[in-house]
Design a protein around this motif. Structure first.
Motif, PDB file in Angstrom:
ATOM      1  N   UNK A  68       0.807  -1.210   0.000  1.00 34.55           N
ATOM      2  CA  UNK A  68       0.000   0.000   0.000  1.00 34.55           C
ATOM      3  C   UNK A  68       0.844   1.266   0.000  1.00 34.55           C
ATOM      4  N   UNK A  69       1.914   1.310   0.812  1.00 37.79           N
ATOM      5  CA  UNK A  69       2.700   2.554   0.874  1.00 37.79           C
ATOM      6  C   UNK A  69       3.727   2.658  -0.242  1.00 37.79           C
ATOM      7  N   UNK A  81       2.346  12.581   0.067  1.00 36.68           N
ATOM      8  CA  UNK A  81       0.914  12.354   0.189  1.00 36.68           C
ATOM      9  C   UNK A  81       0.553  11.075   0.896  1.00 36.68           C
ATOM     10  N   UNK A  82       1.538  10.182   1.117  1.00 34.99           N
ATOM     11  CA  UNK A  82       1.243   8.953   1.861  1.00 34.99           C
ATOM     12  C   UNK A  82       1.059   9.329   3.329  1.00 34.99           C
ATOM     13  N   UNK A  83      -0.122   9.079   3.908  1.00 36.49           N
ATOM     14  CA  UNK A  83      -0.363   9.501   5.293  1.00 36.49           C
ATOM     15  C   UNK A  83       0.550   8.754   6.270  1.00 36.49           C
ATOM     16  N   UNK A 391      -9.820   4.307  10.063  1.00 34.95           N
ATOM     17  CA  UNK A 391      -9.758   2.924   9.578  1.00 34.95           C
ATOM     18  C   UNK A 391      -9.843   2.804   8.062  1.00 34.95           C
ATOM     19  N   UNK A 392     -10.112   3.909   7.357  1.00 27.90           N
ATOM     20  CA  UNK A 392     -10.068   3.857   5.900  1.00 27.90           C
ATOM     21  C   UNK A 392      -8.640   4.023   5.393  1.00 27.90           C
ATOM     22  N   UNK A 500      -8.073   6.407   0.884  1.00 27.31           N
ATOM     23  CA  UNK A 500      -7.402   7.230   1.877  1.00 27.31           C
ATOM     24  C   UNK A 500      -7.885   8.679   1.892  1.00 27.31           C
ATOM     25  N   UNK A 501      -8.599   9.126   0.875  1.00 28.37           N
ATOM     26  CA  UNK A 501      -9.088  10.506   0.865  1.00 28.37           C
ATOM     27  C   UNK A 501     -10.551  10.630   1.262  1.00 28.37           C
ATOM     28  N   UNK A 502     -11.209   9.497   1.492  1.00 25.76           N
ATOM     29  CA  UNK A 502     -12.640   9.534   1.822  1.00 25.76           C
ATOM     30  C   UNK A 502     -12.898   8.563   2.966  1.00 25.76           C
TER      31      UNK A 502
END
Length: 545
Positions: A68-69, A81-83, A391-392, A500-502
């Protein structure tokens, strides 16, 4: 004086799970770390998301799997932009501070595209993986690389050299005074030329204490990541730690001739790597392992210093303390050096978590055998500080229920780890396309399945074969086990957390509350009667076209 909640997150580099007193090592005594285990919960089935520094740490710091990252190797930038944990903590008013190593590489190209200067406030936050760098030191400073602050400290203490990190802290001396390079395994049994109090581990402990003292004036809650380089190579320790252990403390290698004879091609290629060939030699193990143990003992002594410091400042009762590692070290087991595959020597880590709250008293000194992943720490910290883990975004799960004595019924049934060997000589040995140099581990607490793209699978039964010496990947009697774990891997691979944005709440509300219709988007409605029916159903007084 009252204190806010804080987190002290201690990470060692390349510390095996079984090289502590509390995890059963017969001669390595670690009383301070053992005392930490008695004050908290020791997790006995904790696994990293990749058994190599960079990708493993990026998973710790984002709470997300490597797939994912996207940072697959040491030196691969974590994309802008990766949280990160720092982003999540910032939202709830918590400082996320670094002393030591991260292995983070900034996405300079991404910063450039967005017009963000790497030295700006935002640029530093992104470039340092969401950490406020009180003192960053990735601990590997050969000549030609940027010099750390530690160099200046050594020079102030009289250690003059073009590269004092290497020539004093990580080199030994021959009888005639000649410098012996600590990178070379043959010199692992020599004492480092630096005095113990000036070596890396106590230096970083003092820098952490400096931050904690400074932070009292600030007043904000903090998460301090104290990240030691040791016992990672160069394998060399200062006295008295260089002489504490000897060949008699070296445990027999965990390996068998059968492993070599029936090895999966990827495993065989790793056994043929230079570091594996050398660390498989008894001579190398007898030099390296006593020093590795000495470096761990030094860390344990520094844990005593650090805990006394916290207690003296009244911080023990409000500070969650975590002790862990980014991966292990084969040390010649399974004919391997380094940490590249998924045997427990590499992928399993020590993990101790101390929750100081009274509600955690019932679990003090216990051992939890739940399947835990490194990505679980990020949501744990957020929840401890009173926030709601997003959790999203986060793919880990908070460990708070386990710290409070609960065991969620829906806790995970398997853990995952990944590895990408495209940057290594193994790719050339196997003649693999770059995009297929992928390994995936699935472990259910008994069976450990390793999918190797382009090659047969590996499978180990840790109930019947706890030392993982027998690969049953081609055993016909294990067909059902392999199918079950392949199915788990397939399901995991198809369902990453990409929203990740919603947020989950926003997604649920869109359909549950008919937000499209409420927004005036009337798709596919036949006539006014149907429109009125929809209006009545969702409780709207008025819907107009």
């Amino acid at each position: 004086m009252s204190h806010p909640k804080n987190v002290l997150w201690i990470m060692c580099d390349q510390l095996r799970y079984d090289y502590l007193g509390c995890t059963g090592h017969p001669t390595l005594k670690t009383p301070n770390i053992d005392a930490m285990a008695r004050r908290g919960v020791r997790f006995s089935n904790a696994y990293v998301q990749s058994p190599i520094c960079g990708p493993s740490r990026m998973s710790f710091y984002t709470g997300r799997y490597m797939r994912s990252h996207g940072s697959h190797w040491n030196g691969w930038p974590l994309r802008v932009g990766e949280p990160t944990l720092g982003d999540h903590l910032k939202k709830i008013g918590v400082r996320n501070v670094l002393v030591g190593k991260t292995h983070m590489t900034p996405d300079l190209e991404g910063l450039k595209i967005l017009g963000i200067a790497p030295t700006s406030m935002i640029g530093v936050h992104v470039a340092e993986c969401g950490f406020e760098p009180y003192e960053r030191d990735d601990g590997l400073h050969p000549t030609g690389r940027p010099r750390p602050k530690y160099d200046a400290y050594l020079r102030e203490r009289g250690y003059e050299a073009a590269n004092p990190w290497e020539h004093w802290a990580n080199s030994g001396a021959a009888a005639d005074g000649a410098v012996q390079n600590g990178w070379l395994l043959v010199h692992a049994d020599k004492a480092a030329r630096v005095a113990e109090e000036d070596s890396e581990t106590p230096y970083m402990t003092r820098r952490a204490m400096d931050f904690i003292a400074d932070a009292e004036q600030d007043g904000r809650p903090w998460c301090l990541h104290l990240s030691y380089i040791k016992p990672h190579w160069p394998y060399i320790a200062p006295e008295p730690y260089a002489s504490m252990y000897g060949p008699g403390d070296v445990l027999p290698a965990i390996r068998s001739e059968q492993e070599k004879q029936s090895a999966n091609p990827v495993f065989a290629a790793y056994m043929d790597m230079r570091y594996s060939r050398n660390m498989s030699r008894d001579e190398a193990r007898e030099k390296v392992i006593p020093t590795y143990m000495g470096l761990i003992k030094q860390i344990d002594d520094q844990m005593g210093v650090l805990m006394q410091f916290l207690e003296a400042r009244g911080l023990i009762e409000t500070t969650m303390i975590v002790f862990t590692s980014d991966h292990g070290d084969y040390l010649g087991d399974h004919w391997m050096g380094e940490k590249d595959l998924f045997h427990d020597q590499s992928a399993k880590i020590p993990l101790i978590v101390i929750d100081p709250s009274a509600s955690a008293d019932r679990t003090r000194g216990t051992v939890c055998d739940a399947l835990v992943e490194a990505i679980d720490l990020a949501p744990t910290f957020i929840e401890y500080f009173g926030g709601k883990p997003p959790d999203h975004i986060l793919e880990g799960r908070s460990l708070m229920p386990h710290l409070l004595g609960a065991r969620p019924a829906d806790w995970r049934k398997v853990v995952f780890s990944e590895y990408d060997y495209c940057m290594q000589d193994v790719r050339l040995k196997l003649d693999q396309p770059i995009e297929q140099c992928r390994l995936f581990m699935v472990f259910d607490g008994r069976w450990k399945y390793v999918h190797a793209s382009g090659f047969r699978s590996m499978l180990y039964d840790l109930l019947e074969d706890p030392q993982e010496l027998i690969d049953r990947g081609d055993d016909p009697s294990c067909t059902d086990v392999i199918a079950r774990l392949q199915s788990a891997l397939f399901d995991w691979a198809l369902h990453p957390k990409g929203h990740i944005t919603t947020s989950t709440e926003e997604i649920a509300a869109y359909a549950n509350r008919q937000l499209q219709v409420k927004g005036g988007i009337l798709i596919g409605i036949w006539d006014e009667a149907e429109l009125d029916s929809i209006r009545n159903k969702i409780g709207m007084k008025e819907l107009s076209t």
